[in-house]
Design a protein around this motif. Structure first.
Motif, PDB file in Angstrom:
ATOM      1  N   GLN A 399       0.632  -0.990  -0.408  1.00 31.01           N
ATOM      2  CA  GLN A 399      -0.192  -0.058  -0.376  1.00 31.01           C
ATOM      3  C   GLN A 399       0.690   1.517   0.136  1.00 31.01           C
ATOM      4  O   GLN A 399       0.701   1.808  -0.418  1.00 31.01           O
ATOM      5  CB  GLN A 399      -0.897   0.232   1.230  1.00 31.01           C
ATOM      6  N   LEU A 400       1.761   1.115   0.541  1.00 34.17           N
ATOM      7  CA  LEU A 400       2.546   2.503   1.129  1.00 34.17           C
ATOM      8  C   LEU A 400       4.059   2.942  -0.669  1.00 34.17           C
ATOM      9  O   LEU A 400       3.194   4.122  -1.166  1.00 34.17           O
ATOM     10  CB  LEU A 400       3.800   2.502   1.559  1.00 34.17           C
ATOM     11  N   ARG A 401       3.797   1.766  -0.905  1.00 41.11           N
ATOM     12  CA  ARG A 401       4.255   1.845  -1.539  1.00 41.11           C
ATOM     13  C   ARG A 401       3.850   1.939  -3.509  1.00 41.11           C
ATOM     14  O   ARG A 401       3.994   3.089  -3.944  1.00 41.11           O
ATOM     15  CB  ARG A 401       5.381  -0.069  -2.917  1.00 41.11           C
ATOM     16  N   ASN A 402       2.409   1.382  -3.804  1.00 42.87           N
ATOM     17  CA  ASN A 402       1.930   1.840  -4.403  1.00 42.87           C
ATOM     18  C   ASN A 402       0.885   3.170  -4.865  1.00 42.87           C
ATOM     19  O   ASN A 402       0.516   3.757  -5.713  1.00 42.87           O
ATOM     20  CB  ASN A 402       1.009  -0.057  -5.677  1.00 42.87           C
ATOM     21  N   GLU A 403       0.831   3.582  -3.130  1.00 41.69           N
ATOM     22  CA  GLU A 403      -0.289   4.569  -3.346  1.00 41.69           C
ATOM     23  C   GLU A 403       0.206   5.899  -2.388  1.00 41.69           C
ATOM     24  O   GLU A 403      -0.179   6.631  -2.750  1.00 41.69           O
ATOM     25  CB  GLU A 403      -1.902   4.207  -2.564  1.00 41.69           C
ATOM     26  N   TYR A 404       1.902   5.974  -1.774  1.00 40.65           N
ATOM     27  CA  TYR A 404       2.422   7.088  -1.900  1.00 40.65           C
ATOM     28  C   TYR A 404       3.555   7.109  -2.537  1.00 40.65           C
ATOM     29  O   TYR A 404       3.733   8.112  -3.575  1.00 40.65           O
ATOM     30  CB  TYR A 404       2.499   6.886  -0.388  1.00 40.65           C
ATOM     31  N   CYS A 405       4.588   6.429  -2.287  1.00 40.79           N
ATOM     32  CA  CYS A 405       5.487   6.262  -2.784  1.00 40.79           C
ATOM     33  C   CYS A 405       5.357   7.017  -4.674  1.00 40.79           C
ATOM     34  O   CYS A 405       5.871   7.141  -4.912  1.00 40.79           O
ATOM     35  CB  CYS A 405       6.657   5.452  -3.238  1.00 40.79           C
ATOM     36  N   ALA A 406       4.605   5.865  -4.750  1.00 40.87           N
ATOM     37  CA  ALA A 406       4.954   5.572  -6.478  1.00 40.87           C
ATOM     38  C   ALA A 406       3.726   7.200  -7.207  1.00 40.87           C
ATOM     39  O   ALA A 406       3.844   7.340  -8.298  1.00 40.87           O
ATOM     40  CB  ALA A 406       3.617   4.904  -6.811  1.00 40.87           C
ATOM     41  N   TYR A 407       2.960   7.852  -6.121  1.00 34.35           N
ATOM     42  CA  TYR A 407       2.570   9.051  -6.761  1.00 34.35           C
ATOM     43  C   TYR A 407       3.401  10.211  -6.148  1.00 34.35           C
ATOM     44  O   TYR A 407       3.244  11.319  -5.817  1.00 34.35           O
ATOM     45  CB  TYR A 407       1.328   9.453  -6.497  1.00 34.35           C
ATOM     46  N   LYS A 408       4.527   9.662  -5.612  1.00 33.05           N
ATOM     47  CA  LYS A 408       5.700  11.252  -4.753  1.00 33.05           C
ATOM     48  C   LYS A 408       4.823  12.332  -3.431  1.00 33.05           C
ATOM     49  O   LYS A 408       4.554  12.985  -3.495  1.00 33.05           O
ATOM     50  CB  LYS A 408       6.466  11.675  -5.665  1.00 33.05           C
ATOM     51  N   LYS A 409       4.096  11.193  -2.696  1.00 34.02           N
ATOM     52  CA  LYS A 409       2.970  11.989  -2.067  1.00 34.02           C
ATOM     53  C   LYS A 409       3.843  11.796  -0.679  1.00 34.02           C
ATOM     54  O   LYS A 409       3.147  11.247   0.646  1.00 34.02           O
ATOM     55  CB  LYS A 409       1.614  11.019  -1.544  1.00 34.02           C
ATOM     56  N   CYS A 410       5.153  12.087  -0.172  1.00 34.15           N
ATOM     57  CA  CYS A 410       5.395  12.435   0.711  1.00 34.15           C
ATOM     58  C   CYS A 410       5.040  13.009   1.542  1.00 34.15           C
ATOM     59  O   CYS A 410       5.156  12.482   2.781  1.00 34.15           O
ATOM     60  CB  CYS A 410       7.307  12.707   0.429  1.00 34.15           C
ATOM     61  N   MET A 411       4.502  14.398   1.560  1.00 35.60           N
ATOM     62  CA  MET A 411       3.595  15.160   2.152  1.00 35.60           C
ATOM     63  C   MET A 411       2.381  14.755   2.651  1.00 35.60           C
ATOM     64  O   MET A 411       1.909  14.674   4.169  1.00 35.60           O
ATOM     65  CB  MET A 411       3.432  16.397   1.717  1.00 35.60           C
ATOM     66  N   GLN A 412       1.916  13.821   2.299  1.00 35.74           N
ATOM     67  CA  GLN A 412       0.646  12.487   3.249  1.00 35.74           C
ATOM     68  C   GLN A 412       0.842  11.149   3.592  1.00 35.74           C
ATOM     69  O   GLN A 412       0.702  10.705   4.059  1.00 35.74           O
ATOM     70  CB  GLN A 412       0.033  12.880   2.046  1.00 35.74           C
ATOM     71  N   CYS A 413       2.623  11.270   3.392  1.00 34.80           N
ATOM     72  CA  CYS A 413       2.965   9.922   4.452  1.00 34.80           C
ATOM     73  C   CYS A 413       3.502  10.428   5.457  1.00 34.80           C
ATOM     74  O   CYS A 413       4.199  11.124   5.895  1.00 34.80           O
ATOM     75  CB  CYS A 413       4.040   9.293   3.393  1.00 34.80           C
ATOM     76  N   ALA A 414       3.459   9.562   6.396  1.00 37.65           N
ATOM     77  CA  ALA A 414       3.982   9.167   8.479  1.00 37.65           C
ATOM     78  C   ALA A 414       5.479   9.598   8.130  1.00 37.65           C
ATOM     79  O   ALA A 414       6.193   9.916   9.219  1.00 37.65           O
ATOM     80  CB  ALA A 414       3.539   8.850   8.857  1.00 37.65           C
TER      81      ALA A 414
END
Length: 422
Positions: A399-414
């Motif tokens: 989930q981390l890789r596919n929904e956050y890292c893949a879209y560069k959502k660093c500021m929405q990631c703890a």
């Protein structure tokens, strides 16, 4: 730099709050930074500010540059008429409402600590895989554990949506819903969508009536899959073909177009013929499978239910007309684990959500008993020293890789927020 960094700065007030001024020199006091809704319209709703001597209640829009207001055509959108402050990294032009009143601007780069900006730029500098790959192992273990739990339930929520949608469509016939999603996962990635279409083409009332004869179910599944067309010398093939033709007439089935089942590059034990026979045996042996799955409260009890084997004919065959060495085609423990991960747990979660039952601990406990999946994403996390001890870990990390890292959502990631703070 991306706008999500500016959203982070504004939402968590990561700048000098004591000396804020607009680009025109008016003092700004933030009473409430507003709600960050992440939907159409301004970025932050219902903010409360004092600009100069005037108290304002309204919305805040954030851009990298002031001119982005016009790039995004906000001047034509009534949703932006109630913006009381334009927060930007760089102010390059004045912005006006439709009535020609000027919107006050806060230029954030004048009030943000350089070390924080450097941390962000270091985090988001180009890497070989994901932005924080080299720092992942340094994240506080408590933060990482809490974030993994959040990621796990985000993934479960996403997986439960199609289950709940089909339940609604079938007037909450949960046996039928389970059948469709089990069928899909029996087909794995290669034939999953085809198996799902096969299952959807058979009213579950027919499965209930014909489940007392495994050969009838197998004939139904094989027939709907299109593998009983044409002539073969095989006696068992002819028997299934005759059964399917009878059932087709009896239940007044409509013809359904199913893509050709794929055998290429599959291990023989994963051939669709074997998996369809195993699925038929499962519904022959368990007339109330839904109740049994819901009531199963341990991984062992679920394995006991799902540990079935293909029909007798398939112990010496992988395809019709081609005899092979005798081998019991029993569902392996690793395949059952995949069914638990991809069907049983999302299904239990969806059903418990439907009836209003809390089941978070049960879901986590079940997955912590299962070995993690083996794939390239999980291998990468391990390479960067992230512990992966169970399927609970691997599901969270996917989930981390596919929904956050893949879209560069660093500021929405703890993890991203923790690394920037540190």
């Amino acid at each position: 730099m991306k706008e999500d960094f500016l959203h982070y700065l504004w939402q968590f007030k990561k700048f000098d709050l004591l000396n804020l001024h607009t680009t025109k020199g008016e003092k700004i006091e933030i009473l409430n930074s507003g709600q960050y809704l992440q939907q159409a319209g301004p970025d932050f709703f219902n903010a409360q500010l004092i600009i100069g001597t005037q108290k304002w209640a309204g919305n805040v829009e954030i851009h990298l540059k002031s001119s982005d207001w016009y790039v995004h055509n906000h001047e034509r959108d009534a949703a932006y008429e109630n913006v009381v402050l334009h927060v930007v990294w760089e102010h390059d032009t004045e912005i006006f409402r439709k009535d020609n009143t000027e919107i006050p601007v806060l230029q954030l780069k004048d009030y943000t600590d350089k070390n924080l900006v450097d941390s962000y730029r270091s985090l988001t500098a180009p890497k070989t895989w994901i932005y924080c790959e080299k720092e992942l192992a340094t994240v506080n273990s408590f933060v990482f554990a809490n974030w993994k739990e959040r990621l796990f339930f985000e993934r479960l929520e996403r997986k439960s949506l199609p289950i709940l949608e089909l339940a609604k469509e079938t007037s909450n016939d949960w046996e039928a819903v389970l059948f469709c999603f089990l069928a899909k996962n029996f087909g794995l990635n290669t034939n999953g969508e085809i198996f799902y279409k096969i299952a959807r083409s058979i009213p579950f009332s027919v499965i209930r009536k014909e489940g007392f004869e495994a050969e009838n179910l197998e004939a139904l599944f094989m027939g709907r899959a299109g593998v009983l067309k044409g002539d073969k010398e095989d006696v068992y093939y002819k028997d299934l073909q005759a059964r399917y033709n009878y059932l087709f007439t009896k239940y007044r089935f409509e013809e359904v177009y199913i893509n050709e089942l794929q055998f290429f590059k599959l291990r023989p034990d994963n051939f669709p013929t074997i998996r369809l026979s195993q699925l038929a045996q499962l519904y022959h042996l368990h007339q109330n499978l839904f109740s049994k799955i819901i009531e199963a409260d341990s991984l062992k009890s679920i394995h006991d239910i799902l540990r079935i084997q293909a029909g007798d004919y398939w112990q010496t065959h992988y395809q019709f007309d081609k005899e092979s060495t005798r081998k019991r085609k029993t569902l392996s423990s690793s395949f059952i684990d995949l069914l638990v991960i991809n069907t049983v747990i999302p299904f239990k979660f969806a059903y418990n959500k439907y009836v209003g039952k809390e089941s978070d601990e049960e879901m986590i406990t079940l997955l912590q008993e299962i070995a993690p999946e083996k794939n390239a994403v999980i291998d990468k996390f391990r390479y960067y020293k992230v512990p992966v001890e169970s399927a609970y870990d691997s599901q969270s990390l996917l989930q981390l890789r596919n929904e956050y890292c893949a879209y560069k959502k660093c500021m929405q990631c703890a993890l991203g927020l923790e690394l920037i703070k540190s």
